[in-house]
Design a protein around this motif. Structure first.
Motif, PDB file in Angstrom:
ATOM      1  N   GLU A 280       0.858  -1.172   0.005  1.00  0.00           N
ATOM      2  CA  GLU A 280       0.227   0.104   0.004  1.00  0.00           C
ATOM      3  C   GLU A 280       1.018   1.083   0.165  1.00  0.00           C
ATOM      4  O   GLU A 280       0.605   2.256  -0.720  1.00  0.00           O
ATOM      5  N   GLU A 281       1.898   1.081   0.790  1.00  0.00           N
ATOM      6  CA  GLU A 281       2.773   2.428   0.857  1.00  0.00           C
ATOM      7  C   GLU A 281       3.600   2.791  -0.648  1.00  0.00           C
ATOM      8  O   GLU A 281       3.794   3.649  -0.964  1.00  0.00           O
ATOM      9  N   VAL A 282       3.972   1.363  -1.027  1.00  0.00           N
ATOM     10  CA  VAL A 282       4.435   1.688  -2.539  1.00  0.00           C
ATOM     11  C   VAL A 282       3.555   2.214  -3.515  1.00  0.00           C
ATOM     12  O   VAL A 282       3.910   2.979  -4.159  1.00  0.00           O
TER      13      VAL A 282
ATOM     14  N   LYS B  90      -1.894  -6.828  -7.033  1.00  0.00           N
ATOM     15  CA  LYS B  90      -3.248  -6.871  -6.788  1.00  0.00           C
ATOM     16  C   LYS B  90      -4.093  -5.434  -6.724  1.00  0.00           C
ATOM     17  O   LYS B  90      -4.989  -5.234  -7.244  1.00  0.00           O
ATOM     18  N   ILE B  91      -3.441  -4.504  -5.987  1.00  0.00           N
ATOM     19  CA  ILE B  91      -3.812  -3.125  -5.929  1.00  0.00           C
ATOM     20  C   ILE B  91      -3.610  -2.543  -7.260  1.00  0.00           C
ATOM     21  O   ILE B  91      -4.872  -1.931  -7.566  1.00  0.00           O
TER      22      ILE B  91
ATOM     23  N   LYS C  56      -4.167  -3.707 -10.279  1.00  0.00           N
ATOM     24  CA  LYS C  56      -5.178  -4.128 -11.021  1.00  0.00           C
ATOM     25  C   LYS C  56      -6.691  -3.664 -10.510  1.00  0.00           C
ATOM     26  O   LYS C  56      -7.453  -3.175 -11.229  1.00  0.00           O
ATOM     27  N   GLU C  57      -6.676  -3.459  -9.119  1.00  0.00           N
ATOM     28  CA  GLU C  57      -7.999  -2.977  -8.604  1.00  0.00           C
ATOM     29  C   GLU C  57      -7.887  -1.431  -9.092  1.00  0.00           C
ATOM     30  O   GLU C  57      -9.167  -0.762  -9.273  1.00  0.00           O
ATOM     31  N   ASN C  58      -6.933  -0.741  -9.486  1.00  0.00           N
ATOM     32  CA  ASN C  58      -6.746   0.678  -9.804  1.00  0.00           C
ATOM     33  C   ASN C  58      -6.855   0.770 -11.402  1.00  0.00           C
ATOM     34  O   ASN C  58      -6.351   1.878 -11.759  1.00  0.00           O
ATOM     35  N   GLY C  59      -6.600  -0.336 -12.155  1.00  0.00           N
ATOM     36  CA  GLY C  59      -6.521  -0.153 -13.615  1.00  0.00           C
ATOM     37  C   GLY C  59      -5.059   0.286 -14.106  1.00  0.00           C
ATOM     38  O   GLY C  59      -5.234   0.826 -15.065  1.00  0.00           O
ATOM     39  N   VAL C  60      -4.226  -0.159 -13.384  1.00  0.00           N
ATOM     40  CA  VAL C  60      -2.745   0.310 -13.383  1.00  0.00           C
ATOM     41  C   VAL C  60      -1.998  -0.955 -14.113  1.00  0.00           C
ATOM     42  O   VAL C  60      -1.991  -1.895 -13.785  1.00  0.00           O
TER      43      VAL C  60
END
Length: 238
Positions: free
Chosen positions: A53-55, A89-90, A92-96
């Motif tokens: 999350e921090e990255v 995973k983060i 992909k949740e944000n379309g990156v």
């Protein structure tokens, strides 16, 4: 879950499509003679220890300028596959868009799960001659070839990277065999020839490491064009 990180680059232009946020992970099992990041070898010497999350928050700060996505490099990012998986995973949740720059030295269930969240693999197949590969990297070539086979089996997009080092990776026979091998895979989108340079010599000296390539000159334009012509003769996009 925390990752051991060496550094970030906020304007990466050579690490996948578009302008990218590059995360350089700490730790690597290879000891490449030409390594330009020998300060990433030991995991415990990480400059940062961060959660996924921090990255992602670091990426979020510059996302308006970084249109390409996130690339995780190293070091060897697959050494911390579980951390990179959670980061992706983060993403992909944000379309990156996600990419990994790897030597393909590890392949297990966690790596396979990570690859399912990875849009692009930048794979370094540094030599095709097994003995020369071992001399160059201090590890076996076989895991990397198995990794490439797996990427092909799941049709994962691949950009191959080849560091052209005079006297080590520029032999015409080796170049031909390398091109012959990789040209049989349908998932290889392009090949990037990376000319050897001496910009890392100060890092080796600072770390008091024996840099065996200090007298090797960068390849000439003629040598680069020769390698490119061989690769193109096998239908590869260079």
């Amino acid at each position: 879950m925390k990752g051991y990180i060496h550094s970030y680059e906020t304007f990466g232009t050579k690490d996948g499509p578009g302008i990218r946020f590059v995360v350089f992970m700490q730790g690597c099992p290879l000891r490449c003679l030409y390594c330009h990041n020998p300060d990433t070898w030991k995991k415990e010497e990480a400059k940062f220890i961060k959660t996924p999350e921090e990255v992602f928050q670091e990426f979020d700060k510059v996302k308006n300028f970084v249109r390409g996505g996130i690339t995780v490099s190293g070091g060897e990012p697959l050494l911390q596959a579980e951390f990179v998986l959670e980061l992706f995973k983060i993403c992909k949740e944000n379309g990156v868009h996600t990419a990994i720059d790897t030597s393909g030295v590890y392949l297990n269930d966690k790596v396979k799960e990570l690859l399912s969240y990875t849009d692009l693999v930048l794979l370094d197949i540094k030599q095709i001659d097994a003995d020369k590969y071992k001399e160059l990297t201090r590890v076996s070539l076989e895991p990397t070839l198995k990794f490439m086979d797996y990427l092909s089996s799941v049709n994962k997009a691949v950009w191959l990277r080849y560091v052209l080092v005079p006297d080590y990776t520029d032999d015409e026979k080796d170049l031909t065999e390398w091109a012959k091998y990789v040209s049989r895979f349908n998932n290889v989108e392009r090949v990037d020839i990376l000319p050897f340079h001496q910009m890392a010599i100060h890092k080796w000296e600072k770390l008091d490491k024996d840099y065996k390539l200090k007298d090797i000159l960068p390849p000439t334009q003629e040598q680069i064009e020769k390698a490119s012509a061989i690769f193109k003769s096998f239908g590869l996009k260079v």
